[in-house]
Scaffold this active site. Sequence first.
Site, short mmCIF file in Angstrom:
data_model
loop_
_atom_site.label_atom_id
_atom_site.label_comp_id
_atom_site.label_asym_id
_atom_site.label_seq_id
_atom_site.Cartn_x
_atom_site.Cartn_y
_atom_site.Cartn_z
N HIS A 129 4.57 47.40 11.59
CA HIS A 129 3.39 46.75 11.03
C HIS A 129 2.97 45.55 11.87
CE1 HIS A 129 5.71 43.41 9.21
NE2 HIS A 129 6.58 44.33 8.81
N CYS A 141 11.83 45.53 9.28
CA CYS A 141 10.79 46.29 9.97
C CYS A 141 10.65 45.82 11.42
CB CYS A 141 9.45 46.08 9.27
SG CYS A 141 9.43 46.69 7.57
#
Length: 171
Positions: A129, A141
């Site tokens: 992201h 992430c």
Amino acid sequence: MNTRPQDLVLTPRGIRFLGRTFPCAIGRGGVSTSKREGDGATPAGVHRIMGLMARPDRVRVAGEAFPIGPRDLWSDASGEPDYNQHVRAPYGHSHERLRRADPLYDLVLVTDWNWPLAEAGMGSAIFLHIWRKPRHPTEGCIAFRRDHFRWIIDRLEPENRLIVPEALAGR
């Protein structure tokens, strides 16, 4: 581990993809070979990219993207049957909102980490992201500068994989 030019490979300098290296942020817990829910680590391994989610009110993407709406959530409720799955509000268990006030999840690539058949406690929502700020750690992430992430997304093919080498664990 055999890597290919079309793989996204995590290196100490960033993600290498199609001959370029992009700075990125990884989990606050570094790279781990024994990922657990809540440890903030980015899991080592070969991860397939399963799909793209996008905020249609903020970004336009070529091709197919799952539109992130106001009720879209991701379950991180380890003991629930929908753990590490897309769910919708109202949802009475622990979760993460996909539609955020900040731009982090305007574009999201979903990996196959502990998905689609999640094992309780092994970690959820390992996404690619947009980053909060340069190299600001994530909860596990991998995050990028917005324009770099768009460049990557625009060139992705179904065979692309995310490679997080075990050699980076503990660094």
